[in-house]
Design a protein around this motif. Structure first.
Motif, PDB file in Angstrom:
ATOM      1  N   GLY A  84       1.090  -1.302  -0.039  1.00 36.26           N
ATOM      2  CA  GLY A  84       0.060   0.054   0.120  1.00 36.26           C
ATOM      3  C   GLY A  84       0.691   1.406  -0.043  1.00 36.26           C
ATOM      4  O   GLY A  84       0.539   2.258  -0.617  1.00 36.26           O
ATOM      5  N   CYS A  85       1.778   1.272   0.806  1.00 34.03           N
ATOM      6  CA  CYS A  85       2.664   2.464   0.777  1.00 34.03           C
ATOM      7  C   CYS A  85       3.562   2.846  -0.595  1.00 34.03           C
ATOM      8  O   CYS A  85       3.660   3.799  -0.838  1.00 34.03           O
ATOM      9  N   VAL A  86       3.945   1.495  -1.135  1.00 36.33           N
ATOM     10  CA  VAL A  86       4.588   1.933  -2.372  1.00 36.33           C
ATOM     11  C   VAL A  86       3.593   2.247  -3.665  1.00 36.33           C
ATOM     12  O   VAL A  86       4.095   3.162  -4.147  1.00 36.33           O
ATOM     13  N   PHE A  87       2.520   1.870  -3.504  1.00 34.64           N
ATOM     14  CA  PHE A  87       1.841   2.191  -4.938  1.00 34.64           C
ATOM     15  C   PHE A  87       1.063   3.440  -4.450  1.00 34.64           C
ATOM     16  O   PHE A  87       0.672   4.343  -5.407  1.00 34.64           O
ATOM     17  N   SER A  88       0.962   3.990  -3.052  1.00 30.22           N
ATOM     18  CA  SER A  88       0.401   5.365  -2.848  1.00 30.22           C
ATOM     19  C   SER A  88       1.643   6.148  -3.352  1.00 30.22           C
ATOM     20  O   SER A  88       1.260   7.101  -3.886  1.00 30.22           O
TER      21      SER A  88
END
Length: 429
Positions: A84-88
């Motif tokens: 989630g952090c990466v794709f955010s």
């Protein structure tokens, strides 16, 4: 409703010093075909502003909540949070190359929105694995960081918009979000969970040793056991959706989604309401400063009330909704800067309390096997209902609302129904 340069006061990022990243997307709407080169001073047209903000992350974040819980069950909490952090960060960085509002809507509202949900919605569930006696205080401390972050981000975003423009601001915010990835890598399951996993592995190993020594039979049995374990895991992941048939959970979802609806609606209309209640432009910042201070105070200290046993989570939640209902009654008649600041303080205080116990309500009344999907999905009714906010706010002027007073009364009705739902919850549980 008051407008400045074609944008309602509630969407103008200069009005309260509390601009967060979702308000930056509204800057794009005035320049649909020249997004990368748009000036920071651009505003929505009057017609566009009547239909509310462009799609922001809130809807995407909450719409994907069942998928978040299902993914946690399959891949683990840390893996889902890291992804989630990466794709955010990728979603926000992609806005740097956007040429029109449709692209921004997809990257910001869909990619970033859903990814943000993957990165944050399971945090209360993660805290519940580490804390039991002090769970609400832990949730409050986590949310207090959100309040401080909003304050700092408003300063950074305003400076960045003036210095680097909108595209540069997207890139800077993307870099800030990337700093959450190392923190996600540091997430660890509590020792008790690790011990249980090791215990299960040891049991499986003993079972394998009891298989006859014939090599062919061993291989066959091992393959069978592996397939059985894999099938059981998939079945368990699917079975967590049964929580949506639980009457207790349905009532919790209703109350929490109602809270999210009235909270977001209040922030959207509050600047216009304050203008009509005699708050000058110079004093608007103090109104929202009082809310921020109250939220920070509430998130830091109100968790001690429930964790200390002075009130149950259920009674605390019901009392909070009742107080919100009274506040919405009072705002129909009150006026003046000082009184509006008092309203903002108590609104922020109560809202912060309701927010920090929301995850605890789920973990307390719902079976542990369903927590991975029940906690992220507690606001699932808000996204579809939120589509009523733009027509509610945009198509009716505040003068009309003031005459018939039906918008505040809608919030009063919601606040009065919600605590009744929470009281029914304890009866069913």
């Amino acid at each position: 409703m008051d407008y400045t340069d074609g944008i309602p006061m509630s969407l103008n990022s200069n009005w309260n010093g509390r601009m967060d990243i979702r308000h930056i997307a509204s800057r794009v709407a005035g320049e649909q075909n020249h997004c990368r080169d748009c000036e920071p001073a651009k505003r929505l047209s009057h017609a566009e502003s009547k239909h509310g903000n462009p799609l922001c992350e809130g809807g995407g974040e909450l719409c994907g909540s069942p998928l978040v819980g299902f993914s946690v069950k399959l891949f683990g909490l840390r893996a889902v949070t890291i992804s989630g952090c990466v794709f955010s960060a990728i979603g926000i960085a992609g806005c740097f190359f956007a040429e029109d509002i449709i692209t921004v809507t997809i990257l910001w509202g869909v990619v970033y929105g859903i990814s943000f949900g993957f990165g944050t919605l399971s945090i209360p569930h993660y805290l519940s694995l580490h804390f039991s006696k002090h769970l609400d205080k832990a949730n409050g401390l986590g949310l207090a960081g959100d309040t401080v972050g909003y304050f700092l981000l408003s300063l950074i975003a305003e400076y960045s918009l003036v210095t680097y423009g909108l595209s540069g601001t997207f890139l800077i915010i993307s870099g800030m979000v990337l700093h959450s990835i190392p923190a996600a890598f540091l997430m660890k399951l509590p020792k008790k969970t690790h011990h249980q996993t090791e215990l299960d592995s040891s049991t499986d190993e003993c079972e394998r040793r009891e298989i006859p020594n014939d090599l062919k039979e061993v291989n066959s049995s091992s393959a069978t056991n592996y397939n059985a374990i894999k099938t059981a895991k998939q079945t368990s992941a699917v079975n967590v959706f049964r929580v949506f048939l639980d009457p207790v959970y349905i009532l919790i979802v209703f109350t929490q989604s109602a809270f999210m609806y009235i909270y977001s609606t209040t922030f959207t209309i509050l600047i216009d309401v304050s203008r009509d209640r005699g708050v000058s432009i110079d004093h608007e910042v103090y109104l929202f400063l009082s809310i921020s201070v109250a939220e920070l105070f509430g998130r830091l200290f109100l968790g001690s009330i429930t964790d200390g046993g002075y009130l149950t989570k259920l009674n605390f939640s019901a009392l909070g909704f009742a107080v919100l209902g009274l506040l919405y009654v009072f705002i129909i008649w009150i006026g003046g800067t000082a009184v509006m600041m008092a309203f903002g303080f108590f609104f922020g205080l109560v809202a912060s309390g309701l927010g920090l116990v929301s995850g605890g309500l789920v973990t307390f009344y719902i079976d542990k096997e369903y927590h991975s999907i029940a906690v992220p999905s507690r606001y699932i009714l808000y996204p579809p209902v939120s589509f009523t906010q733009a027509p509610l706010i945009g198509k009716v002027t505040w003068d009309e609302i003031r005459e018939i007073s039906w918008l505040p009364e809608c919030d009063v009705l919601i606040c009065n129904v919600a605590p009744e739902g929470t009281f029914v919850t304890v009866t069913l549980s």
